[in-house]
Design a protein around this motif. Structure first.
Motif, PDB file in Angstrom:
ATOM      1  N   ASP A 181       0.862  -1.176   0.000  1.00  0.00           N
ATOM      2  CA  ASP A 181       0.000   0.000   0.000  1.00  0.00           C
ATOM      3  C   ASP A 181       0.897   1.225   0.000  1.00  0.00           C
ATOM      4  O   ASP A 181       1.939   1.250   0.649  1.00  0.00           O
ATOM      5  N   GLN A 182       0.479   2.262  -0.734  1.00  0.00           N
ATOM      6  CA  GLN A 182       1.197   3.539  -0.717  1.00  0.00           C
ATOM      7  C   GLN A 182       0.251   4.619  -0.250  1.00  0.00           C
ATOM      8  O   GLN A 182      -0.897   4.673  -0.684  1.00  0.00           O
ATOM      9  N   HIS A 183       0.747   5.458   0.635  1.00  0.00           N
ATOM     10  CA  HIS A 183      -0.040   6.550   1.187  1.00  0.00           C
ATOM     11  C   HIS A 183       0.774   7.829   1.116  1.00  0.00           C
ATOM     12  O   HIS A 183       1.952   7.838   1.453  1.00  0.00           O
ATOM     13  N   ALA A 184       0.152   8.916   0.671  1.00  0.00           N
ATOM     14  CA  ALA A 184       0.787  10.234   0.652  1.00  0.00           C
ATOM     15  C   ALA A 184       0.278  10.998   1.866  1.00  0.00           C
ATOM     16  O   ALA A 184      -0.915  11.246   2.002  1.00  0.00           O
ATOM     17  N   ILE A 185       1.185  11.337   2.762  1.00  0.00           N
ATOM     18  CA  ILE A 185       0.839  12.024   4.010  1.00  0.00           C
ATOM     19  C   ILE A 185       1.437  13.420   3.972  1.00  0.00           C
ATOM     20  O   ILE A 185       2.662  13.583   4.046  1.00  0.00           O
ATOM     21  N   PRO A 186       0.606  14.471   3.869  1.00  0.00           N
ATOM     22  CA  PRO A 186       1.159  15.833   3.876  1.00  0.00           C
ATOM     23  C   PRO A 186       1.549  16.255   5.291  1.00  0.00           C
ATOM     24  O   PRO A 186       0.887  15.912   6.266  1.00  0.00           O
TER      25      PRO A 186
END
Length: 61
Positions: A7-12
């Protein structure tokens, strides 16, 4: 046997605005995540994940 699905998640980061990309199969709920740019704490993985939009993995796109 199939390899695990990542899984890939973009966390700002709310502090510096950097986008942190997390690639994982499994992360413990209590693991603390820090910004990769400014090292500010972003919270535990469980807290971050609970704020993400839910994705239905059973839906075939």
């Amino acid at each position: 046997m199939n390899p695990p699905a990542f899984d890939q998640h973009a966390i700002p980061c709310p502090h510096c605005g950097a986008t942190n990309t997390i690639t994982t199969v499994e992360i413990p709920e209590r693991m603390q995540i820090d910004c990769s740019a400014c090292q500010a704490p972003l919270g535990s993985w469980g807290d971050i994940r609970s704020k993400m939009p839910q994705v239905d993995r059973n839906v075939v796109g």
